[in-house]
Every structure is written in C-alpha cells, then in structure tokens.
Enzyme design. Structure first.
Site, PDB file in Angstrom:
ATOM      1  N   HIS A 480       0.840  -1.206   0.000  1.00  0.00           N
ATOM      2  CA  HIS A 480       0.000   0.000   0.000  1.00  0.00           C
ATOM      3  C   HIS A 480       0.876   1.257   0.000  1.00  0.00           C
ATOM      4  O   HIS A 480       0.718   2.147  -0.847  1.00  0.00           O
ATOM      5  CB  HIS A 480      -0.914  -0.016   1.225  1.00  0.00           C
ATOM      6  CG  HIS A 480      -1.772   1.202   1.365  1.00  0.00           C
ATOM      7  ND1 HIS A 480      -3.098   1.231   0.983  1.00  0.00           N
ATOM      8  CD2 HIS A 480      -1.500   2.451   1.832  1.00  0.00           C
ATOM      9  CE1 HIS A 480      -3.594   2.442   1.209  1.00  0.00           C
ATOM     10  NE2 HIS A 480      -2.641   3.201   1.736  1.00  0.00           N
ATOM     11  N   GLU A 481       1.804   1.322   0.956  1.00  0.00           N
ATOM     12  CA  GLU A 481       2.643   2.515   1.047  1.00  0.00           C
ATOM     13  C   GLU A 481       3.564   2.639  -0.158  1.00  0.00           C
ATOM     14  O   GLU A 481       3.885   3.743  -0.602  1.00  0.00           O
ATOM     15  CB  GLU A 481       3.452   2.501   2.353  1.00  0.00           C
ATOM     16  CG  GLU A 481       2.591   2.539   3.613  1.00  0.00           C
ATOM     17  CD  GLU A 481       1.590   3.684   3.640  1.00  0.00           C
ATOM     18  OE1 GLU A 481       1.826   4.723   2.997  1.00  0.00           O
ATOM     19  OE2 GLU A 481       0.543   3.542   4.305  1.00  0.00           O
ATOM     20  N   HIS A 484       1.711   4.384  -2.877  1.00  0.00           N
ATOM     21  CA  HIS A 484       1.835   5.834  -2.710  1.00  0.00           C
ATOM     22  C   HIS A 484       3.209   6.291  -3.186  1.00  0.00           C
ATOM     23  O   HIS A 484       3.357   7.331  -3.841  1.00  0.00           O
ATOM     24  CB  HIS A 484       1.696   6.209  -1.228  1.00  0.00           C
ATOM     25  CG  HIS A 484       0.298   6.258  -0.714  1.00  0.00           C
ATOM     26  ND1 HIS A 484      -0.712   6.965  -1.332  1.00  0.00           N
ATOM     27  CD2 HIS A 484      -0.252   5.719   0.417  1.00  0.00           C
ATOM     28  CE1 HIS A 484      -1.823   6.848  -0.615  1.00  0.00           C
ATOM     29  NE2 HIS A 484      -1.573   6.098   0.443  1.00  0.00           N
ATOM     30  N   HIS A 487       3.439   6.644  -6.795  1.00  0.00           N
ATOM     31  CA  HIS A 487       2.710   7.844  -7.223  1.00  0.00           C
ATOM     32  C   HIS A 487       3.646   9.057  -7.176  1.00  0.00           C
ATOM     33  O   HIS A 487       3.595   9.933  -8.046  1.00  0.00           O
ATOM     34  CB  HIS A 487       1.505   8.044  -6.298  1.00  0.00           C
ATOM     35  CG  HIS A 487       0.405   8.867  -6.883  1.00  0.00           C
ATOM     36  ND1 HIS A 487      -0.710   9.222  -6.157  1.00  0.00           N
ATOM     37  CD2 HIS A 487       0.226   9.428  -8.110  1.00  0.00           C
ATOM     38  CE1 HIS A 487      -1.518   9.948  -6.921  1.00  0.00           C
ATOM     39  NE2 HIS A 487      -0.966  10.093  -8.093  1.00  0.00           N
TER      40      HIS A 487
END
Length: 696
Positions: A480-481, A484, A487
């Site tokens: 998940h991190e 990010h 991104h």
C-alpha cells in the site's frame, strides 16, 4: 526554551547545514550534520525568503499574467519546502524531546506565515483576474489545471473575506495548528509511556516470530533480555490474535483503545471539542453549513450525502456478515467450554481459530514465508514489470536512523528517476502507523528535479539477527505505502503544486490500494514468499488456503473501518455545540448505526490522528473506501486483459494515474485509464459481501 535560544545564538547561519547547498549524492539532506538547534534559524530564514518572494509578486507593476503570478508562486518558497520536509520527517519518524518542543513553536509560526499569504487580497485579485479570463488565455491543460487549483486554494482559505473575517480566520488557523500538534504529541506520549512486559508464563499461544519481535522491542527500549508488547499496531494485533491469556488480551486491548483517553496530561478529549468548534466556525465564515460540506466540496465525492450513501451501502451487508460471524465465534467459545460472552479483545483470537476451521489457515502458518526483505523485492519486481523502473540499493546516502535503507530508482532507459527511502521498523521515537512522504517532490519548472520519496512503517524487528517476518496485513501495508511511493516517484509534471500525490484525498488512495492487489497474486507469492530458514517457496496447498481465506472476517474489517468513517462524518456534520462529551457522542453514534458491541472502531476519536492531528483526512476518512471502489474496479482491467502485467494496460495506468499527479481532473484520469466510470459493486465483490440479502 532559554537553553534552545542560547544554542541557536551560538550557531551562525552560515554554519547551519539546512541553509547551505548540500554536497551529498543527489543533494540529499545531510542528516548526521543536522541538529535540533538548526531548525528555528533555518525556518526564520525560509519564512523571510518566502515573504520577500510573495511581496515581489504582489507588487509587480506589470499586468497579471500566468508567468508573473501563478508560475512565480510555484517558484516561491523553495527553502521553506526544503527545511519543512526534513523537519516533519524527523518529527514523525525519529523525534526527541527537543524536536517535539520546537514543533510546537514551528506549527504556530507556520500558521502565522501562511495566513497573510493565503488571505492576501492583492495576490488573490491577480489570481482571480486570470481565473475569470481563463478561457481566453493560451494555457496548456496542466497550466489550466494549476490556475484552477490555485484559485480554489486561495478562495477556500478565505482570500475573498472581509478584513474582520480574515482576522478571525487567521486566529482560528493558528489555534488549530497548535491543537493538531498537541493531539499528535499526546498520542505519541501515551504510546511511548506504555508497554507490557511478558514473563515466561505469558508466552502461551504466541508464535516464535512474535516472541522474537517482542524481545527486539524490549532491546529497542534498553531492556535487553526482556520481551514486551508495545502499543504499536504491529505488536498489538498479533498478540490479540495469538495469546491464549484472555486476561492479558484484555489488558493490551484496553490500553490500545484508551490512547489519548486516559484522563492524564496526554488526554485528547478537550482538544477534540475545541478542534470541532473551530473547524465549524471556519466553515461558516466561508459560507458553508458545516465543516463536512466545506471539506467535501473540493473532493470527488462533492457532498456529505454522497459519502453517507456509499458508507451506508457498504455498512448494511458488512454489519450483517459481522453479526453472523459473531454468533459463530460465540458458538466456538461455548464449544471450548468458555463461560463468557465474546468481548472485543476476544474477536481476533477466536476469528483466527474459526479461520483455521473454515479455511484451514492461520496467519502464523504463512508468516515464516513473508520475509520483509523478500516482500520489498516483490514490490520492486512488480514495479519493474509494470513500469520498467529498477531499484539498486545505495549505501552512500545519508539517513536519519541506521535502520533506514535507500534505493536509487532508474527508468526503463536507465536514467535516474528518484531515490526511495524505506524506514520499516517500529521504535519509540516514531509515531504509530504507516505513511508515505517526501523530502523533495518531482517537478520540471526550471529543469528536471527528481523526487526523494519515503515509506515509513512500524513492523516488528526480528531478534538475534533473524529477519523481520510480516503478517499478511503487514505485507499488504508494505505494498500500500509503496503504491503511494510510486505515485510520487513516477510523477511527470511541470509544476510542484501538482506533483505526485497532490490530488484529492478520495483519489490519493487509488494508486496505493490498487498496488495491494499484486501482493496477493499467486505468481508473485510463488516467486517471493520463501521460508526464512529453508528458502523453500510457499507450498501450493498453503497458498491456496491463504487465497481462500482472504475474504474471511471481512465483515469485521469493514465494520471497524466504516464505523470510523461514519463517526468522522458525523463529528463534522453535526453542530459542534451539540457535542459536549466525546465519549458520549461516540457511544450515541455507534448505537445509532447498530455497532456490534464486540467490535470497536478502528480509530477511537481520542487517537484518530488521521482527522485530528491535522485536517488532511478530516471529514475525509471515507476516502479509503471511495478509492477502493475505483481500485477494485481498476484491477479488473488487468484481469480482463488476462495478464496482471499486461503492457498496454500498465502503460495506461502509468500515463493516466501514476505519472499525471494532480495535473488533470481525477474523474477524467480514471475514465481515461478504464474507459468508463467505476462500478460500485466491485468493492462489495472484492470483500465478499455482495451475496448478502441486504446488499440486494
């Protein structure tokens, strides 16, 4: 502060590492040279530089145009961004009493610096003139988006208010900055103060991997030879799942859910009430009925009604599933001869037992195969296969703690793209949770600037040289991190305000939650899930049982999340004057939605840092679920292509989602990638909740 001031006076500005050019690889922060006493003088200089830059824009005699107003604003504040990034990384990931004391002052000074800028009538007049005439300006798509976002940001900050309202808004902002800092410091204080030492009789049921982590946590606190449970989620949740000692489960659970609510110096109840009142007042100054209406106007959701509609759509089937599971868990208690009603500190323990019965699977069985280093490799490998980027560890980059690792990221052509910092282990100096941030954002305004992206987690460290082993939830958090992180690392925009994760809160979780899907793919697990002692790959039988068990206990997981999101929305929708007691309000709202007594909020209000340590997720915690509608639907594009690394789909994902930052409207970006709007039922399907009668 007298000692701090004396130290500051003794440190000439030219000796301050924060104010000198950094002679380090890729101009990264020289952490070993930076001391707490360097920050206040660096902020002083940064505030002064930025104020002068703003004044020059404000007093430019030339007629306003995009270059001398919007672009000039984008160029301003570079030193402030540089100093702030280093400071807030340390405050969150490696704090000490000196830094926390400085943080109180900096938060106030930051509000006092930004208030006159964001409410500057002359500056706003220049921006508003351009915005009014935007249709006739020769702007690119990204420039048009930047103009719209700049205008919106100033307008929503109160730049159009009269002088009296601006003055009050400034006072509110200063007070909220202080309260948000106090909230996070209180939470950190309660987390640092509490631990539970485990004696030999207290290890019953705990897997070897947990005991090793508990010993490592004790060593971290200077208690070598001991073993402790801390209030880090990565310590609490495995303990609640595994410990056969019901009395100790109760003790740990109550300490975890009481953070910030102990009636001590770290109590957050009064802080919350004041935050809510001030947020409501600020929203009303700007013409909104309440803070939720203000916050959601500038989001994909647009209105509290839309958010409530989504949450209630998910709540009904999730609650129904959770209640059925509760009855099954209570039956399991009875079968074992337990003469007690299932309590919140029992749920995870008996859910694990039930999962072993139903799916013949428990987390402890797979944990030896989820080695932290291998899961990092897996995250990198998926990024390489999807986007062509490669990762090479660098040991010459300065870091803030010896545990931090750094990788250089190169694009498909072998060119430098970014640096990625991984700070994975829990420690007393780090706040709880997991997050992505940056030391520098990507931009191309005055030449290419490569990003310095950080992932911070709170995993348990292995003891005695053994590797850190992750639970399935931990492994998902890592992906998940890292989503990010991608991104931020893959961003390809010109302007810093639109870089990377600078998007709506209810869109920012799409790249992260979407990336989680690859962590659970059989071909990824077969390659990277290897036993930490033997190196053997994950057996097919265990893999099948793991995949079959993924939707188990989703009623519980969905209920604890959605209830938190609903309470966040109610806190910011109902009149602040009607909320006189935080605990009573929490109880009232949980009763209203029929919260099962055996499940608690994922974040009780007094520890809900997402919404009270700052306002980034205030009235916006729903965002994870709004984004999940998109991520569940988006992964379907790869499934439909028949290849989870399909090159054409991956290219669209890169171009339309990961690299475009905030340079386009998120709805347009999603439709460009998927070819249509997302289907809401994809979320219910993913969580295994679609088949319940209430979902029909």
């Amino acid at each position: 502060m007298a000692d701090t001031e004396q130290k500051i006076a003794a440190a000439p500005l030219q000796m301050n590492p924060l104010l000198r050019p950094w002679q380090t690889p890729f101009e990264t922060p020289p952490f070993a040279e930076i001391a707490p006493e360097h920050f206040l003088p660096a902020f002083e200089q940064a505030f002064a530089d930025h104020a002068a830059e703003i004044k020059a824009i404000e007093h430019d005699p030339a007629a306003p145009d995009f270059a001398n107003t919007v672009t000039a604003l984008e160029r301003s504040g570079k030193l402030l961004s540089k100093v702030s990034a280093v400071f807030y990384d340390l405050v969150s990931a490696h704090s000490n009493p000196a830094l926390l004391e400085i943080d109180k002052e900096v938060s106030l000074r930051m509000a006092r610096h930004w208030n006159p800028i964001m409410m500057n009538a002359v500056l706003f007049g220049r921006i508003a003139l351009l915005h009014e005439n935007r249709a006739s300006l020769p702007l690119t798509g990204e420039e048009m988006r930047l103009l719209e976002r700049t205008y919106t940001r100033f307008h929503r900050s109160g730049a159009g208010l009269d002088d009296a309202a601006k003055k009050r808004m400034a006072e509110i902002n200063e007070r909220l900055a202080h309260l948000g800092t106090s909230f996070s410091h209180h939470l950190l204080g309660d987390e640092q103060d509490w631990f539970m030492e485990l004696g030999e009789a207290d290890f019953a049921g705990l897997p070897d991997s947990f005991v090793a982590a508990a010993r490592a946590a004790a060593t971290e606190r200077g208690m070598t030879g001991k073993a402790i449970v801390t209030l880090s989620r990565s310590s609490v949740e495995p303990f609640l799942k595994s410990s056969t000692r019901r009395d100790l489960r109760e003790k740990v659970y109550k300490a975890f859910t009481a953070r910030g609510d102990n009636g001590n110096a770290n109590d957050n109840n009064a802080t919350i009430l004041e935050i809510l009142a001030l947020r409501e007042e600020s929203a009303k100054l700007l013409g909104f009925a309440d803070f939720a209406a203000y916050r959601l106007e500038d989001s994909m959701a647009k209105t509290p009604q839309a958010v409530r509609g989504l949450l209630e759509r998910v709540w009904k089937p999730a609650r129904a599933r959770a209640l059925r599971d509760r009855d099954d868990l209570q039956a399991l208690v009875a079968e074992e001869g337990g003469n007690f009603a299932l309590a919140p500190w029992d749920w995870r323990y008996y859910a694990e037992k039930l999962r072993q019965v139903r799916a013949n699977f428990d987390d402890a069985a797979i944990k030896p195969y989820l080695v932290l280093d291998h899961m990092i490799e897996a995250a990198f490998d998926c990024a390489t296969r999807l986007f062509g980027v490669t990762f090479a560890e660098r040991r010459d980059i300065p870091v803030w703690h010896p545990d931090v690792r750094v990788w250089e990221v190169r694009d498909a052509a072998g060119r430098h793209q970014a640096l990625f910092y991984g700070d994975y282990f829990a420690r007393p100096s780090k706040r709880s949770g997991a997050w992505m941030t940056s030391l520098r954002d990507q931009q191309k305004l005055d030449g290419a600037v490569s990003p310095l992206v950080i992932n911070v987690c709170n995993f348990s460290k292995g003891a005695h040289g053994e590797p850190s082993l992750l639970s399935p939830d931990d492994a998902r958090t890592l992906f998940h991190e890292f989503g990010h992180g991608l991104h931020g690392m893959l961003s390809e925009v010109t302007y810093p305000s639109l870089s990377g994760t600078s998007v709506f809160t209810d869109f920012v979780e799409l790249p992260s939650q979407l990336y989680e899907h690859w962590q659970e793919q059989p071909q990824v697990l077969r390659q990277f899930a290897r036993h930490y002692q033997t190196g053997e790959p994950l057996p097919d039988d265990l893999l099948k049982r793991f995949l079959a068990a993924r939707k188990f206990n989703q009623g519980f997981a969905t209920v604890e999340f959605v209830s938190s999101a609903l309470i966040d929305l109610e806190f910011h929708s109902q009149p602040a004057s009607s909320i006189r007691d935080v605990r009573a309000f929490e109880r009232q709202e949980l009763d209203k939605i029929g919260m099962p007594a055996e499940i608690s909020l994922r974040h009780r209000p007094q520890q809900f840092g997402h919404i009270f340590s700052g306002d980034h997720y205030a009235a916006g915690y729903y965002s994870y679920m709004w984004s999940e509608v998109m991520d569940a639907d988006a992964f379907g594009a790869f499934e439909e292509a028949g290849d989870i690394f399909d090159p054409a789909t991956a290219k669209r994902l890169h171009d339309d989602i990961y690299s475009s930052g905030g340079s386009r409207d998120p709805e347009d970006a999603y439709i460009a990638f998927r070819g249509r709007e997302p289907e809401p039922d994809a979320l219910l399907r993913r969580r295994g909740l679609l088949e319940t009668p209430e979902a029909a």
